[in-house]
Design an enzyme around this catalytic site. Structure first.
Site, PDB file in Angstrom:
ATOM      1  CG  ASN A   4      -7.268   0.532  -0.161  1.00 57.52           C
ATOM      2  OD1 ASN A   4      -7.485  -0.505  -0.758  1.00 57.52           O
ATOM      3  ND2 ASN A   4      -6.281   1.347  -0.488  1.00 57.52           N
ATOM      4  CB  VAL A   5     -10.887  -1.078   5.674  1.00 55.03           C
ATOM      5  CG1 VAL A   5     -11.403  -0.562   7.016  1.00 55.03           C
ATOM      6  CG2 VAL A   5     -12.031  -1.186   4.678  1.00 55.03           C
ATOM      7  CG  HIS A  51      -5.706   7.829   3.580  1.00 57.59           C
ATOM      8  ND1 HIS A  51      -4.906   8.485   2.691  1.00 57.59           N
ATOM      9  CD2 HIS A  51      -6.005   6.632   3.016  1.00 57.59           C
ATOM     10  CE1 HIS A  51      -4.715   7.709   1.624  1.00 57.59           C
ATOM     11  NE2 HIS A  51      -5.377   6.580   1.795  1.00 57.59           N
ATOM     12  CG  HIS A  62      -6.579   4.841  -1.432  1.00 59.94           C
ATOM     13  ND1 HIS A  62      -5.404   4.552  -0.774  1.00 59.94           N
ATOM     14  CD2 HIS A  62      -6.495   4.227  -2.626  1.00 59.94           C
ATOM     15  CE1 HIS A  62      -4.648   3.799  -1.559  1.00 59.94           C
ATOM     16  NE2 HIS A  62      -5.281   3.590  -2.693  1.00 59.94           N
ATOM     17  CB  THR A  90      -8.315   4.605  10.301  1.00 61.12           C
ATOM     18  OG1 THR A  90      -7.422   5.242   9.392  1.00 61.12           O
ATOM     19  CG2 THR A  90      -8.300   5.341  11.616  1.00 61.12           C
ATOM     20  CG  ASP A  97      -1.937   1.026   1.301  1.00 56.77           C
ATOM     21  OD1 ASP A  97      -2.399   1.444   0.229  1.00 56.77           O
ATOM     22  OD2 ASP A  97      -2.315   1.440   2.424  1.00 56.77           O
TER      23      ASP A  97
HETATM   24  P1  13P Z   1      -8.424   4.385   6.088  1.00 55.79           P
HETATM   25  O1  13P Z   1      -7.276   4.321   7.044  1.00 55.79           O
HETATM   26  O2  13P Z   1      -9.104   5.696   6.105  1.00 55.79           O
HETATM   27  O3  13P Z   1      -9.348   3.231   6.212  1.00 55.79           O
HETATM   28  O4  13P Z   1      -7.770   4.269   4.630  1.00 55.79           O
HETATM   29  C1  13P Z   1      -7.042   3.117   4.299  1.00 55.79           C
HETATM   30  C2  13P Z   1      -6.400   3.274   2.978  1.00 55.79           C
HETATM   31  O5  13P Z   1      -6.931   3.883   2.076  1.00 55.79           O
HETATM   32  C3  13P Z   1      -5.106   2.612   2.775  1.00 55.79           C
HETATM   33  O6  13P Z   1      -4.496   2.993   1.603  1.00 55.79           O
END
Ligand code: 13P
Length: 303
Positions: free
Chosen positions: A248-249, A198, A226, A251, A100
């Site tokens: 994408n997850v 993000h 993202h 946080t 990533d």
């Molecule tokens: P979050 O941390 O907001 O879920 O985003 C994750 C991400 O896009 C990783 O590239």
């Protein structure tokens, strides 16, 4: 339905089967075609990897494990690759391994050499032409090896690991530029900035759905969302329906993991067995990933 075993296994000159981690390209292409999403989960520890793969196995869903450069620094590239290969021998679902936000060309090549089946080259901080140049350099190597290549256009705001993009500096992707970018770079998936960020949102995210629709009509490769943490369910479902195939997850994963452990230790202050709080955290994470799989419609796609 794709025969994933044909994609994962190769036989060497001595006739020994080599396990290759499945490329995310066919997983995402199938998702785009059928209108569902594949979750890509940021993992920082071995228990997180286990939780994600157990969730995929129980949901019969394809999945992408992804690590940032700093997660690789913490866990070790070969440990990560070995963990995924071990898991592949134990589950029936396809698991892809993705870098990533790769910003360092050297690290991207090292990941490919170590066994990653998918890489992101994030040169979104540069002007269009320089973004194209850097992305193309990665795609030329990766495509020849059946490795998925993701790149970002526009700038997604917020904090992702060591990468900080001020909200004021975030820029949405232009649909025509997206089409040109894909054509010039030969990437296999595109992450266009469409209003997500993000980190955790302070209010409902201002997602530009019309822009997703326009980009999806001009770009045939799967699209990547993202900033998947904390997006309200109806918005996330709409993003998937409009053509975002990789979700994408990060946080939310980190928070659930840490908060579950903190709560367990708070309630059991004398605990000195790491397996106790780590297994609580792993189970909580597995349940969260299963919920995300349900939401994006990937449950039962691999049978
Ligand atoms: P979050 O941390 O907001 O879920 O985003 C994750 C991400 O896009 C990783 O590239």
């Amino acid at each position: 339905m794709i025969d994933y075993t044909a994609l994962t296994n190769e036989t060497n000159k001595e006739g020994v089967i080599i396990m290759n981690i499945v490329s995310s390209t066919p997983l995402l292409e199938e998702a785009r075609q059928k209108g569902y999403g594949v979750v890509a989960i940021n993992c920082d520890t071995l228990e997180m990897i286990q939780a994600v793969i157990e969730a995929a196995d129980e949901c019969e869903a394809p999945v992408i494990v992804q690590t940032t450069a700093s997660a690789i620094k913490y866990l070790g590239m070969n440990y990560i690759v070995s963990a995924i290969k071990t898991a592949m021998g134990q589950v029936k679902v396809p698991v892809a391994l993705h870098l990533d936000h790769g910003q360092d060309h050297q690290l991207i090549l090292e990941c490919i050499r170590a066994g990653y089946s998918s890489v992101m080259i994030d040169a979104s901080m540069y002007e269009f032409d320089e973004n194209v140049r850097r992305t193309k350099a990665v795609a030329q190597v990766a495509r020849a090896m059946n490795i998925n290549v993701e790149a970002e256009l526009g700038k997604v705001g917020g904090v992702e690991d060591d990468i900080v993009v001020d909200e004021a500096d975030s820029v949405l992707a232009d649909p025509d530029e997206c089409a040109k970018f894909v054509e010039l770079t030969d990437i296999t998936s595109l992450a266009p900035a469409i209003g997500t960020a993000h980190g955790i949102y302070k209010a409902e995210p201002n997602i530009d759905f019309a822009r997703i629709e326009q980009i999806a009509s001009k770009v045939k490769v799967p699209l990547v969302l993202h900033g998947g943490s904390g997006i309200p369910e109806h918005q996330l479902k709409k993003c998937v329906a409009l053509g975002m195939s990789k979700i994408n997850v990060g946080t939310e994963i980190k928070h659930t993991y840490a908060n579950t452990m903190k709560q367990y230790i708070g309630e059991n202050p004398k605990v000195d067995d790491a397996r106790k709080y780590l297994s609580e955290a792993r189970t909580a994470l597995k349940n969260l990933v299963k919920e995300k799989m349900e939401l994006v419609g990937s449950v039962g796609r691999v049978r």
